[in-house]
Design a protein around this motif. Structure first.
Motif, PDB file in Angstrom:
ATOM      1  N   SER A  85      53.912  29.650  38.490  1.00 31.05           N
ATOM      2  CA  SER A  85      52.492  29.324  38.538  1.00 31.05           C
ATOM      3  C   SER A  85      52.225  27.916  39.051  1.00 31.05           C
ATOM      4  O   SER A  85      52.903  26.966  38.689  1.00 31.05           O
ATOM      5  CB  SER A  85      51.885  29.472  37.147  1.00 31.05           C
ATOM      6  OG  SER A  85      50.507  29.217  37.183  1.00 31.05           O
ATOM      7  N   ARG A  87      49.071  26.963  38.675  1.00 29.97           N
ATOM      8  CA  ARG A  87      47.920  26.661  37.829  1.00 29.97           C
ATOM      9  C   ARG A  87      48.367  25.649  36.772  1.00 29.97           C
ATOM     10  O   ARG A  87      49.435  25.771  36.199  1.00 29.97           O
ATOM     11  CB  ARG A  87      47.414  27.939  37.176  1.00 29.97           C
ATOM     12  CG  ARG A  87      46.112  27.789  36.430  1.00 29.97           C
ATOM     13  CD  ARG A  87      45.659  29.118  35.827  1.00 29.97           C
ATOM     14  NE  ARG A  87      45.434  30.156  36.808  1.00 29.97           N
ATOM     15  CZ  ARG A  87      44.351  30.268  37.553  1.00 29.97           C
ATOM     16  NH1 ARG A  87      43.386  29.387  37.460  1.00 29.97           N
ATOM     17  NH2 ARG A  87      44.221  31.258  38.408  1.00 29.97           N
ATOM     18  N   ARG A  95      43.883  31.179  29.733  1.00 31.45           N
ATOM     19  CA  ARG A  95      43.992  32.530  30.292  1.00 31.45           C
ATOM     20  C   ARG A  95      45.134  33.294  29.635  1.00 31.45           C
ATOM     21  O   ARG A  95      45.015  34.477  29.322  1.00 31.45           O
ATOM     22  CB  ARG A  95      44.200  32.463  31.809  1.00 31.45           C
ATOM     23  CG  ARG A  95      42.962  32.026  32.547  1.00 31.45           C
ATOM     24  CD  ARG A  95      43.258  31.783  34.021  1.00 31.45           C
ATOM     25  NE  ARG A  95      42.056  31.431  34.743  1.00 31.45           N
ATOM     26  CZ  ARG A  95      41.560  32.137  35.752  1.00 31.45           C
ATOM     27  NH1 ARG A  95      42.178  33.207  36.184  1.00 31.45           N
ATOM     28  NH2 ARG A  95      40.454  31.749  36.344  1.00 31.45           N
ATOM     29  N   VAL A  99      44.938  36.969  27.373  1.00 34.98           N
ATOM     30  CA  VAL A  99      45.806  38.139  27.557  1.00 34.98           C
ATOM     31  C   VAL A  99      46.654  38.350  26.301  1.00 34.98           C
ATOM     32  O   VAL A  99      46.772  39.469  25.789  1.00 34.98           O
ATOM     33  CB  VAL A  99      46.691  37.979  28.809  1.00 34.98           C
ATOM     34  CG1 VAL A  99      47.690  39.122  28.931  1.00 34.98           C
ATOM     35  CG2 VAL A  99      45.828  37.895  30.065  1.00 34.98           C
ATOM     36  N   SER A 139      50.595  42.925  33.637  1.00 38.00           N
ATOM     37  CA  SER A 139      49.421  43.027  34.514  1.00 38.00           C
ATOM     38  C   SER A 139      48.472  41.851  34.317  1.00 38.00           C
ATOM     39  O   SER A 139      48.024  41.236  35.284  1.00 38.00           O
ATOM     40  CB  SER A 139      48.677  44.335  34.237  1.00 38.00           C
ATOM     41  OG  SER A 139      49.517  45.439  34.477  1.00 38.00           O
ATOM     42  N   GLY A 140      48.166  41.541  33.077  1.00 41.44           N
ATOM     43  CA  GLY A 140      47.235  40.455  32.792  1.00 41.44           C
ATOM     44  C   GLY A 140      47.747  39.095  33.236  1.00 41.44           C
ATOM     45  O   GLY A 140      47.001  38.290  33.798  1.00 41.44           O
ATOM     46  N   TYR A 141      49.024  38.830  33.000  1.00 44.99           N
ATOM     47  CA  TYR A 141      49.591  37.544  33.408  1.00 44.99           C
ATOM     48  C   TYR A 141      49.661  37.440  34.927  1.00 44.99           C
ATOM     49  O   TYR A 141      49.351  36.411  35.508  1.00 44.99           O
ATOM     50  CB  TYR A 141      50.989  37.338  32.820  1.00 44.99           C
ATOM     51  CG  TYR A 141      51.036  37.253  31.313  1.00 44.99           C
ATOM     52  CD1 TYR A 141      49.945  36.839  30.561  1.00 44.99           C
ATOM     53  CD2 TYR A 141      52.189  37.615  30.629  1.00 44.99           C
ATOM     54  CE1 TYR A 141      50.001  36.767  29.184  1.00 44.99           C
ATOM     55  CE2 TYR A 141      52.256  37.539  29.246  1.00 44.99           C
ATOM     56  CZ  TYR A 141      51.164  37.118  28.528  1.00 44.99           C
ATOM     57  OH  TYR A 141      51.235  37.052  27.164  1.00 44.99           O
ATOM     58  N   ILE A 143      47.982  39.165  37.351  1.00 47.76           N
ATOM     59  CA  ILE A 143      46.713  39.237  38.080  1.00 47.76           C
ATOM     60  C   ILE A 143      45.783  38.075  37.733  1.00 47.76           C
ATOM     61  O   ILE A 143      45.037  37.595  38.593  1.00 47.76           O
ATOM     62  CB  ILE A 143      46.011  40.586  37.782  1.00 47.76           C
ATOM     63  CG1 ILE A 143      46.838  41.725  38.367  1.00 47.76           C
ATOM     64  CG2 ILE A 143      44.587  40.614  38.308  1.00 47.76           C
ATOM     65  CD1 ILE A 143      46.407  43.101  37.896  1.00 47.76           C
ATOM     66  N   TRP A 144      45.852  37.577  36.492  1.00 41.40           N
ATOM     67  CA  TRP A 144      44.836  36.626  36.081  1.00 41.40           C
ATOM     68  C   TRP A 144      45.388  35.316  35.499  1.00 41.40           C
ATOM     69  O   TRP A 144      45.055  34.241  35.984  1.00 41.40           O
ATOM     70  CB  TRP A 144      43.898  37.306  35.077  1.00 41.40           C
ATOM     71  CG  TRP A 144      42.700  36.510  34.744  1.00 41.40           C
ATOM     72  CD1 TRP A 144      41.732  36.076  35.602  1.00 41.40           C
ATOM     73  CD2 TRP A 144      42.331  36.034  33.457  1.00 41.40           C
ATOM     74  NE1 TRP A 144      40.774  35.366  34.914  1.00 41.40           N
ATOM     75  CE2 TRP A 144      41.127  35.333  33.586  1.00 41.40           C
ATOM     76  CE3 TRP A 144      42.907  36.146  32.192  1.00 41.40           C
ATOM     77  CZ2 TRP A 144      40.472  34.744  32.516  1.00 41.40           C
ATOM     78  CZ3 TRP A 144      42.252  35.565  31.123  1.00 41.40           C
ATOM     79  CH2 TRP A 144      41.056  34.869  31.297  1.00 41.40           C
ATOM     80  N   ALA A 145      46.216  35.385  34.484  1.00 40.45           N
ATOM     81  CA  ALA A 145      46.608  34.165  33.766  1.00 40.45           C
ATOM     82  C   ALA A 145      47.397  33.189  34.633  1.00 40.45           C
ATOM     83  O   ALA A 145      47.140  31.988  34.624  1.00 40.45           O
ATOM     84  CB  ALA A 145      47.401  34.521  32.513  1.00 40.45           C
ATOM     85  N   ALA A 147      47.900  33.663  38.044  1.00 46.80           N
ATOM     86  CA  ALA A 147      47.604  33.890  39.460  1.00 46.80           C
ATOM     87  C   ALA A 147      47.421  32.553  40.180  1.00 46.80           C
ATOM     88  O   ALA A 147      46.904  31.598  39.623  1.00 46.80           O
ATOM     89  CB  ALA A 147      46.339  34.731  39.602  1.00 46.80           C
TER      90      ALA A 147
END
Length: 155
Positions: A85, A87, A95, A99, A139-141, A143-145, A147
């Motif tokens: 990441s 981020r 995020r 999740v 999926s959550g990590y 696609i979103w957390a 990303a």
């Protein structure tokens, strides 16, 4: 009435090797996630077993403690190795917590169902629960957390 069939094509479905090559990045990422998940699961199960076998907590509450311990391991290793990441922690932690929070609730609900309603042994119930929750968290990590922009790590 005559049946009209679509014209035959010479298109051949991709082979397993071609699919593996096409999705090698996702496959590598998921394999790393599974490896990190094994480390986090080991920490989770160690805390769970310690709590239950020493009579400190019941299986569902012990699983909640184990979930938190495993979550710390999961965040650290997934951020660094699985998702690489870009981020910041300030952006990733909230995020990740969303999740993980959903996963925490699912963990309690599924464990309660499997242990108290279906009477499964708590470690078997936790193994089943972990497998189900893994699909949500990956999926959550991904696609979103964790990303990030493509190529941001190389920049």
């Amino acid at each position: 009435m005559r049946l009209h069939l679509p014209p035959e094509t010479d298109a051949v479905p991709p082979s397993l090797a071609e699919l593996a090559l096409r999705y090698r990045g996702l496959i590598r990422q998921f394999a790393t996630f599974v490896g990190v998940g094994l480390a986090a699961t080991a920490a989770h199960f160690a805390a769970l077993t310690l709590m239950v076998e020493n009579g400190l907590l019941g299986p569902v509450a012990g699983s909640a403690v184990g979930f938190i311990v495993g979550g710390i391991v999961s965040y650290s290793l997934n951020r660094r190795f699985t998702f690489e990441s870009t981020r910041s922690h300030a952006g990733a932690v909230p995020r990740f917590m969303v999740v993980a929070g959903v996963a925490f609730v699912l963990n309690g609900l599924i464990m309660g169902l499997l242990v108290h309603e279906l009477g499964l042994y708590y470690l078997l119930a936790q193994a089943i629960t972990t497998g189900i929750i893994m699909l949500w968290t990956f999926s959550g990590y991904r696609i979103w957390a964790f990303a990030h922009r493509a190529g941001a790590r190389e920049a």
